[in-house]
Structure formats: structure tokens, C-alpha cells
Write a protein that holds these residues in place. Sequence first.
Motif, PDB file in Angstrom:
ATOM      1  N   MET A   1     -13.429  47.452  -6.326  1.00 36.97           N
ATOM      2  CA  MET A   1     -12.460  47.648  -5.251  1.00 36.97           C
ATOM      3  C   MET A   1     -13.222  47.689  -3.939  1.00 36.97           C
ATOM      4  O   MET A   1     -13.864  48.699  -3.625  1.00 36.97           O
ATOM      5  N   GLY A   2     -13.144  46.629  -3.204  1.00 43.76           N
ATOM      6  CA  GLY A   2     -13.918  46.539  -1.972  1.00 43.76           C
ATOM      7  C   GLY A   2     -15.397  46.424  -2.310  1.00 43.76           C
ATOM      8  O   GLY A   2     -15.819  45.519  -3.009  1.00 43.76           O
ATOM      9  N   HIS A   3     -16.176  47.389  -1.796  1.00 35.22           N
ATOM     10  CA  HIS A   3     -17.621  47.364  -2.030  1.00 35.22           C
ATOM     11  C   HIS A   3     -18.051  48.352  -3.110  1.00 35.22           C
ATOM     12  O   HIS A   3     -19.249  48.521  -3.335  1.00 35.22           O
ATOM     13  N   ILE A   4     -17.104  49.001  -3.772  1.00 33.02           N
ATOM     14  CA  ILE A   4     -17.456  49.990  -4.777  1.00 33.02           C
ATOM     15  C   ILE A   4     -16.790  49.659  -6.110  1.00 33.02           C
ATOM     16  O   ILE A   4     -15.890  48.823  -6.176  1.00 33.02           O
ATOM     17  N   PHE A   5     -17.236  50.337  -7.140  1.00 34.17           N
ATOM     18  CA  PHE A   5     -16.724  50.124  -8.485  1.00 34.17           C
ATOM     19  C   PHE A   5     -16.222  51.434  -9.069  1.00 34.17           C
ATOM     20  O   PHE A   5     -16.605  52.521  -8.623  1.00 34.17           O
ATOM     21  N   TYR A   6     -15.359  51.312 -10.080  1.00 34.69           N
ATOM     22  CA  TYR A   6     -14.926  52.462 -10.875  1.00 34.69           C
ATOM     23  C   TYR A   6     -15.028  52.088 -12.342  1.00 34.69           C
ATOM     24  O   TYR A   6     -14.886  50.915 -12.718  1.00 34.69           O
ATOM     25  N   ARG A   7     -15.229  53.093 -13.152  1.00 34.95           N
ATOM     26  CA  ARG A   7     -15.185  52.855 -14.591  1.00 34.95           C
ATOM     27  C   ARG A   7     -13.736  52.974 -15.062  1.00 34.95           C
ATOM     28  O   ARG A   7     -13.015  53.885 -14.651  1.00 34.95           O
ATOM     29  N   ILE A   8     -13.294  52.055 -15.902  1.00 36.84           N
ATOM     30  CA  ILE A   8     -11.961  52.081 -16.481  1.00 36.84           C
ATOM     31  C   ILE A   8     -12.084  51.879 -17.992  1.00 36.84           C
ATOM     32  O   ILE A   8     -13.160  51.574 -18.503  1.00 36.84           O
ATOM     33  N   GLY A   9     -10.967  52.065 -18.695  1.00 34.04           N
ATOM     34  CA  GLY A   9     -11.006  51.905 -20.141  1.00 34.04           C
ATOM     35  C   GLY A   9     -11.980  52.861 -20.798  1.00 34.04           C
ATOM     36  O   GLY A   9     -12.754  52.490 -21.680  1.00 34.04           O
ATOM     37  N   THR A  10     -11.941  54.133 -20.377  1.00 33.58           N
ATOM     38  CA  THR A  10     -12.950  55.102 -20.816  1.00 33.58           C
ATOM     39  C   THR A  10     -12.694  55.673 -22.208  1.00 33.58           C
ATOM     40  O   THR A  10     -13.418  56.559 -22.640  1.00 33.58           O
ATOM     41  N   ASN A  11     -11.666  55.190 -22.887  1.00 32.99           N
ATOM     42  CA  ASN A  11     -11.391  55.693 -24.234  1.00 32.99           C
ATOM     43  C   ASN A  11     -12.287  55.059 -25.290  1.00 32.99           C
ATOM     44  O   ASN A  11     -12.169  55.373 -26.470  1.00 32.99           O
ATOM     45  N   CYS A  12     -13.212  54.172 -24.860  1.00 27.49           N
ATOM     46  CA  CYS A  12     -14.096  53.536 -25.838  1.00 27.49           C
ATOM     47  C   CYS A  12     -15.377  53.072 -25.155  1.00 27.49           C
ATOM     48  O   CYS A  12     -15.451  52.953 -23.924  1.00 27.49           O
ATOM     49  N   LEU A  13     -16.380  52.821 -25.968  1.00 25.22           N
ATOM     50  CA  LEU A  13     -17.592  52.131 -25.543  1.00 25.22           C
ATOM     51  C   LEU A  13     -17.570  50.778 -26.251  1.00 25.22           C
ATOM     52  O   LEU A  13     -17.911  50.684 -27.432  1.00 25.22           O
ATOM     53  N   PRO A  14     -17.125  49.728 -25.582  1.00 24.26           N
ATOM     54  CA  PRO A  14     -16.933  48.435 -26.259  1.00 24.26           C
ATOM     55  C   PRO A  14     -18.240  47.858 -26.798  1.00 24.26           C
ATOM     56  O   PRO A  14     -19.290  47.964 -26.161  1.00 24.26           O
ATOM     57  N   VAL A  15     -18.149  47.276 -27.970  1.00 25.01           N
ATOM     58  CA  VAL A  15     -19.288  46.598 -28.568  1.00 25.01           C
ATOM     59  C   VAL A  15     -19.475  45.244 -27.896  1.00 25.01           C
ATOM     60  O   VAL A  15     -18.512  44.501 -27.696  1.00 25.01           O
ATOM     61  N   ILE A  16     -20.701  44.943 -27.517  1.00 26.42           N
ATOM     62  CA  ILE A  16     -21.002  43.680 -26.839  1.00 26.42           C
ATOM     63  C   ILE A  16     -21.465  42.670 -27.875  1.00 26.42           C
ATOM     64  O   ILE A  16     -22.543  42.800 -28.455  1.00 26.42           O
ATOM     65  N   GLU A  17     -20.635  41.691 -28.123  1.00 24.59           N
ATOM     66  CA  GLU A  17     -20.966  40.627 -29.063  1.00 24.59           C
ATOM     67  C   GLU A  17     -21.196  39.356 -28.269  1.00 24.59           C
ATOM     68  O   GLU A  17     -20.257  38.633 -27.924  1.00 24.59           O
ATOM     69  N   THR A  18     -22.432  39.081 -27.956  1.00 23.25           N
ATOM     70  CA  THR A  18     -22.735  37.959 -27.076  1.00 23.25           C
ATOM     71  C   THR A  18     -24.144  37.456 -27.313  1.00 23.25           C
ATOM     72  O   THR A  18     -24.993  38.165 -27.848  1.00 23.25           O
ATOM     73  N   ASP A  19     -24.384  36.250 -26.914  1.00 19.42           N
ATOM     74  CA  ASP A  19     -25.722  35.682 -26.896  1.00 19.42           C
ATOM     75  C   ASP A  19     -26.274  35.910 -25.493  1.00 19.42           C
ATOM     76  O   ASP A  19     -25.833  35.298 -24.519  1.00 19.42           O
TER      77      ASP A  19
END
Length: 341
Positions: free
Chosen positions: A283-301
Motif C-alpha cells: 500500500m503505497g510505499h509500505i507493506f502489511y502482512r495478510i493471510g496470517t492464519n497460515c504459513l504457506p508452503v512454497i512449492e517452486t523452482d
Amino acid sequence: MLHRNAVTTDSEKKKWQKIQSFCKKARDDEFEFAWIDTCCINKDSSAELSEAINSMFQWYRQATKFYVYLADVNDVKQLARSEWFRRGWTLQELLAPRNIQFFSYNWAKLGDKKTLLGTFAALTRIPVECPGLLGVKQKGRKIWHTVSWVIFDVNMPLLYGEEGVKAFLRLQEEIFKVSSDITIFAWTSPQPSPNDIYTLHGLLAESVDWFADSHDILLGRPRYFTGQEPYTMTNMGLRVTFPVVAYLEDTPFTCLAYIYCGRRTTANMKSVVENLGIYLTKMGHIFYRIGTNCLPVIETDWRREPWQSCTIYVPQKGRDRNLEEWGGPEEWGGKVSRRWA
């Protein structure tokens, strides 16, 4: 101070009996001096009370022998229901002393920390192999391995009347000064709701309860990212550097950040560590954390996905607002570009 001639109420009589029994036990163990918090702190003096609270861990650590009197326990089978495990001071009383003995309501010995080790590990979720549980200074444990039962080697001034959330945030800021362990961000908010994905949060947890599911977090760092910059608190919020990747345009999440940690799991009959991340929105020049009900698993190369190391600012305040108030992605940011940073 409690004087025998001034003992009139039932509460005072119980305290006096506790002091007498404690002194008798110390004398039987051939001690010349004994200290008990029931009467050895002048609680009318804020200076003395503050000094005692800040010094108590070291006092307990240096004690030759430490007694824990459990007035609501008859035998070992009743330990789990004891009020002692729900008190604010219990953790340092359990971890600090090297030689600690436990007694029932009638001062019958229940055991010591070594003989009751398995029971305490089950009740507190402190790993049996943890040196701190045996009164030995812990080394090398990750922050949120520890914060689910939490003791850190930091000093904080007491602010009387300070609410719990502010005190816990201040504790985390103190931890920044002595540790760069990024697992401090590996928390999930309790009681998730369908609207949780829209709630704006900072990167710091508001309660130790938010780390209840973080006891199995492992620290890891893929070889495709080099280094980790220190994180600091600024007037724009917490300054951190994460590897991040932007999401597709039709998703409510702006980006996914990798927090250099994971969980061990089993896949195809093999033990593997799943990399974990957090959702962030800009949002503008700052960030917020959202979706805090989980720590998503990163499945990526890591070599193919458009990950990039980005320095961002995340304020802790403003967590009572949510994305719905901003009208959704179209009104507050438009399409999400992969070159958002």
C-alpha cells in the motif's frame, strides 16, 4: 513483610505456615540462609520490586537448591492440573535453577526436575533434549523453537500499567538487538476466520499464543539466495529484506515472501523440509502482512520463478484496518505487476 503477631486472616495464616515449612525444610537440608518470595520482597517499594523482578532469574540460577511448593497437588498424577503451570513466573522457576525439588500440599517430595523431566516436557512442550529444561544455558536454539515456551537473554525495563500486546511487541524489538534469527516471523494468528485474509498485520506477533504451532520450525536457506540483511525498526516500520515473488493479477494477495525457514515432512517415503513463506500486500510505499492464519508452503523452482531480494518496510500499527475498507485490489493498487518492487 509478614510478622507472626500480625497474622489474622486465613490467607496470612497459609502464608505463615508456608514460610515455617519452607524454613524447616531448608534447615533439614543443612542450609544457614534461605530466601522466599512470600516475604523477602518489600512490595511497597517500587524500586525494590523492580530490582527483584529483574534479578530473580539470576537469583534462581545461583541457588544451591530450589524448592517448588504446589499447594494444589496431592501426588504426581495431579501435576497437570496445578495452577503453577499457568502462572506468569513459572517458566523462569522451571528453567533457571540447576537443582530444583517439587513438594505437594503437605510438603511431601514429588520428585526433582530430572525425575519429572518427561512430565514437564509434555505439559510445557519444551523438548526433552533442551538444555534449558535441565538448568543449563541454552545455545543454538532458534527463536521460535524457544518462543513457544520463551526465555531470552534480554533485559527490559518494567513499564507499570503496560498492556500485554505492547509489552510483547517491545520484547521482540529487544530481541532484534541481540539476534538476527528470522524465524521470529514464523507465527500464525489464532482463531482464523474467513475474513482473516483481508486483515492487515505487522510482522510481529501480538501474543506468545501466536507461536503455539511454531515449535517444529526449522531454519533454512536455499543456496540460490545469498546473505540476509539485518532488520531494524524505523519510523516507517520494520525494515526487512525478503526474497519475494509477485502473484497473478486475479488473486487478492500481492506477493509471497520466503522467510528462510521450513517444516520437516514426509513425501514419497522420504523426509524433506518444506519451505515456508508469508503473504504481503503493498500500500503505497509500505507493506502489511495478510493471510496470517497460515504459513504457506512454497512449492517452486528457485532458479526459474521470478524471485527477487527486496527490502521493504512493514509498520506494526494499522492492523485494525483491512483490505475490504480500501475497496479491493482494483481501487488501492490496480493490477499486480511482477515488477512491483
